[in-house]
Design a protein around this motif. Structure first.
Motif, mmCIF file in Angstrom:
data_model
loop_
_atom_site.group_PDB
_atom_site.id
_atom_site.type_symbol
_atom_site.label_atom_id
_atom_site.label_comp_id
_atom_site.label_asym_id
_atom_site.label_seq_id
_atom_site.Cartn_x
_atom_site.Cartn_y
_atom_site.Cartn_z
ATOM 1 N N LEU A 1 2.059 0.887 2.810
ATOM 2 C CA LEU A 1 3.542 1.285 3.377
ATOM 3 C C LEU A 1 3.458 1.335 4.749
ATOM 4 O O LEU A 1 4.374 0.888 5.283
ATOM 5 C CB LEU A 1 4.032 2.436 2.285
ATOM 6 C CG LEU A 1 3.938 2.339 0.819
ATOM 7 C CD1 LEU A 1 4.451 3.498 0.403
ATOM 8 C CD2 LEU A 1 5.252 1.385 0.713
ATOM 9 N N ARG A 2 2.477 1.981 5.243
ATOM 10 C CA ARG A 2 2.594 2.264 6.738
ATOM 11 C C ARG A 2 2.190 1.169 7.550
ATOM 12 O O ARG A 2 3.016 0.855 8.607
ATOM 13 C CB ARG A 2 1.547 3.473 7.074
ATOM 14 C CG ARG A 2 1.700 3.894 8.537
ATOM 15 C CD ARG A 2 1.114 5.350 8.967
ATOM 16 N NE ARG A 2 1.048 5.277 10.453
ATOM 17 C CZ ARG A 2 2.076 6.055 11.143
ATOM 18 N NH1 ARG A 2 3.327 6.259 10.418
ATOM 19 N NH2 ARG A 2 2.034 5.883 12.422
ATOM 20 N N SER A 3 1.392 0.393 7.138
ATOM 21 C CA SER A 3 1.027 -0.651 8.052
ATOM 22 C C SER A 3 1.874 -2.110 7.828
ATOM 23 O O SER A 3 1.840 -2.935 8.671
ATOM 24 C CB SER A 3 -0.560 -1.081 7.655
ATOM 25 O OG SER A 3 -0.586 -1.513 6.415
ATOM 26 N N GLY A 4 2.845 -2.072 6.766
ATOM 27 C CA GLY A 4 3.612 -3.269 6.378
ATOM 28 C C GLY A 4 2.947 -4.248 5.560
ATOM 29 O O GLY A 4 3.585 -5.190 5.315
ATOM 30 N N THR A 5 1.601 -3.908 5.010
ATOM 31 C CA THR A 5 1.033 -4.804 4.226
ATOM 32 C C THR A 5 1.679 -4.696 2.705
ATOM 33 O O THR A 5 2.142 -3.889 2.179
ATOM 34 C CB THR A 5 -0.487 -4.449 4.144
ATOM 35 O OG1 THR A 5 -1.089 -4.439 5.181
ATOM 36 C CG2 THR A 5 -1.325 -5.430 3.099
ATOM 37 N N PRO A 6 1.900 -6.140 2.177
ATOM 38 C CA PRO A 6 2.695 -6.122 1.011
ATOM 39 C C PRO A 6 1.663 -5.507 -0.019
ATOM 40 O O PRO A 6 0.626 -5.366 0.007
ATOM 41 C CB PRO A 6 2.846 -7.563 0.660
ATOM 42 C CG PRO A 6 2.542 -8.302 2.121
ATOM 43 C CD PRO A 6 1.729 -7.331 2.841
ATOM 44 N N LEU A 7 2.542 -4.682 -1.134
ATOM 45 C CA LEU A 7 1.857 -4.259 -2.090
ATOM 46 C C LEU A 7 1.615 -4.998 -3.475
ATOM 47 O O LEU A 7 2.101 -6.133 -3.485
ATOM 48 C CB LEU A 7 2.613 -2.935 -2.801
ATOM 49 C CG LEU A 7 3.070 -1.877 -1.566
ATOM 50 C CD1 LEU A 7 3.995 -1.134 -2.160
ATOM 51 C CD2 LEU A 7 1.700 -0.905 -1.296
#
Length: 547
Positions: free
Chosen positions: A525-531
């Motif tokens: 969530l913090r890094s912007g990586t998709p879940l």
């Protein structure tokens, strides 16, 4: 008797201080003087007080010297709302009021600006004044009539709405009837509450947006824990639509939150008569051309709360964030870090609460068309221009953002037409349950949400599981997290765990520390990586929720 003491209230931001107004009428050079760090509005008010007393058919002691002491003398005082208390002090010191209950007078406060004719005018900030007076033993307060309902929001406080100095004198003297007086004009600016407190539940809904499962989960986490979130993506991808629906995910305000918010609105003169407590979280979305003062607070003369404080316990949405003024962007450092704003001027320092959920939205470039995929990239901006545009969001600001989501434009192929869209009410129920868990965990600590927990307390009182802590340490060691980022990921992990416990149907209780799975989600969530799809489908992880 040539001496009397009445009570008023001085405001230091949203914090009120009970003031003793001591009035002495004695022999000496005729005149009027006020001491005790009074500002120009109070000193100029001496002539208003004199004319109001005279035109209310009382006698002014023009042949004697009248001295007002506003105590404590070292506290700065400002505003014309001390007029009424000073006028009643003169009437008491010159013994023009009979049958006065001195014991009741000691527990009474007077708030209101006087006109030359002896009428009253409203004063901004009546609610925080009434709150401060009640907390310091005042049991009866006189306020201008239109603000009576506002002051009545304070429990266990007798509020008397009056129109003129003559009416106040009659009540203090125990008169059976009040003299007639024209109605008091309403405070200008009260119309602002119409949109600030507007309930958006009937206007927009999360179900209006098709797809966007990853982004919807991110805003749910932000709403549950009060985390700041940044939405980036090409124009038309749904950033603004998603941000405008965040208020629909927030539950109604608790009584303490409602009092805090309404007190701030009162300080800004934005509480309409009969509006009552602000029960729904506010939503503010200033234009990107807004000034620093209008958003942060301040102004000439009396300090006024800005949009950030007026969105306290609600949502502040800054769309097209890189287009805001550089001084405003950098001024957000303190409120994003400490959830409050301190405005310092010479000898005056005012602190205002600002625990708004900050939602930022940004295009990737000035034209808004840039995408990472060459096949869909229609951007014509020069690389230098795009880098300058991105650099307007400085590193320290981005480091204070808990959640980053890169929003993709939804195509028909990305949306399952048979998948039911979850509405805001269902998400709001989960958010309310997760916030209840946090309220139980932090009971008596002075904060309510995970996003507001001080770093040292979080580390010592609510640590993560050893494996989860090692995962964060590894990210910090690799340079992917700053020291501030470590704390914010820990807060995010607690919110993720709270939501998963709600999904598992667990009762509100003190839970075990978040594990590796929750920290992995927080890092993404913090890094912007998709879940991954399992996360956004809300599948609870075994062994991570409260037992």
């Amino acid at each position: 008797m040539s001496f009397a003491t009445t009570h008023g209230v001085a405001l230091d931001g949203a914090l009120g201080h009970l003031i003793d107004i001591q009035t002495d009428v004695s022999q000496g050079t005729p005149g009027m003087v006020v001491v005790g760090r009074a500002d120009a509005a109070i000193r100029e008010g001496l002539d208003r007080v004199r004319m109001a007393v005279t035109n209310s058919e009382f006698q002014w002691p023009s042949s004697r010297r009248t001295t007002f002491l506003l105590s404590p003398a070292d506290l700065p005082k400002s505003g014309p709302h001390f007029d009424l208390s000073m006028a009643i002090g003169v009437l008491l010191a010159t013994e023009q009021l009979k049958k006065v209950d001195r014991a009741l007078l000691e527990r009474s406060a007077f708030i209101g600006e006087l006109t030359l004719a002896g009428g009253l005018r409203p004063a901004p900030g009546v609610l925080p004044m009434a709150l401060a007076a009640a907390q310091r033993g005042i049991r009866r307060i006189f306020v201008p009539e239109p603000q009576c309902e506002e002051a009545q929001l304070v429990p266990d406080l007798e509020v008397i709405g009056v129109r003129s100095l003559a009416q106040v004198a009659a009540v203090v003297s125990g008169a059976d009837e009040l003299p007639l007086a024209p109605p008091v004009a309403e405070l200008s600016g009260a119309q602002l509450v119409q949109w600030r407190g507007a309930d958006r539940l009937d206007e927009v809904d999360l179900a209006d947006l098709a797809g966007m499962a990853d982004e919807k989960y991110a805003v749910e986490v932000a709403a549950a824990g009060g985390h700041a979130i940044l939405l980036t993506g090409p124009k038309g991808c749904g950033k603004t639509s998603l941000a405008e629906r965040v208020p629909t995910l927030l539950p109604d305000l608790a009584l303490e939150e409602a009092l805090e918010l309404t007190a701030l609105q009162s300080l800004a003169g934005a509480v309409a008569p009969g509006a009552g407590l602000a029960r729904r979280p506010p939503f503010a979305a200033p234009h990107h051309d807004a000034s620093k003062v209008s958003v942060i607070g301040g102004g000439s003369g009396r300090v006024r709360p800005g949009e950030l404080s007026l969105a306290h316990c609600g949502v502040l949405f800054l769309d097209e964030f890189p287009l805001f003024r550089a001084d405003l962007i950098e001024a957000l450092r303190q409120p994003l870090e400490s959830s409050e704003i301190t405005i310092a001027r010479r000898e005056e320092s005012v602190t205002l609460p600002a625990r708004a959920l900050v939602v930022l939205a940004s295009n990737p470039c000035p034209c808004g068309n840039w995408t990472a995929q060459a096949s869909t990239n229609r951007c014509r901006c020069l690389d230098r221009v795009r880098r300058v545009y991105e650099a307007r969001m400085s590193g320290p600001i981005v480091d204070r953002i808990d959640i980053v989501r890169h929003v993709r434009a939804m195509s028909p192929a990305d949306v399952d037409p048979f998948a039911p869209a979850e509405d805001s009410a269902a998400v709001r129920e989960r958010v309310a349950a997760a916030r209840a868990r946090q309220a139980a965990r932090f009971d008596g600590c002075g904060w309510r949400l995970n996003a507001h927990v001080p770093g040292p307390r979080l580390k010592h009182d609510w640590p993560l599981e050893p494996g989860a802590a090692r995962l964060i340490d590894a990210a910090a060691g690799a340079g992917r997290l700053s020291a501030r980022g470590v704390v914010r990921v820990q807060r995010l992990a607690w919110t993720v765990a709270d939501l998963r416990a709600v999904d598992a149907g667990r009762a509100v209780a003190v839970d075990r520390p978040p594990g590796v799975e929750a920290v992995e989600v927080a890092l993404r969530l913090r890094s912007g990586t998709p879940l991954d799809s399992a996360t956004v489908r809300r599948r609870p992880v075994a062994g991570e929720v409260a037992s």
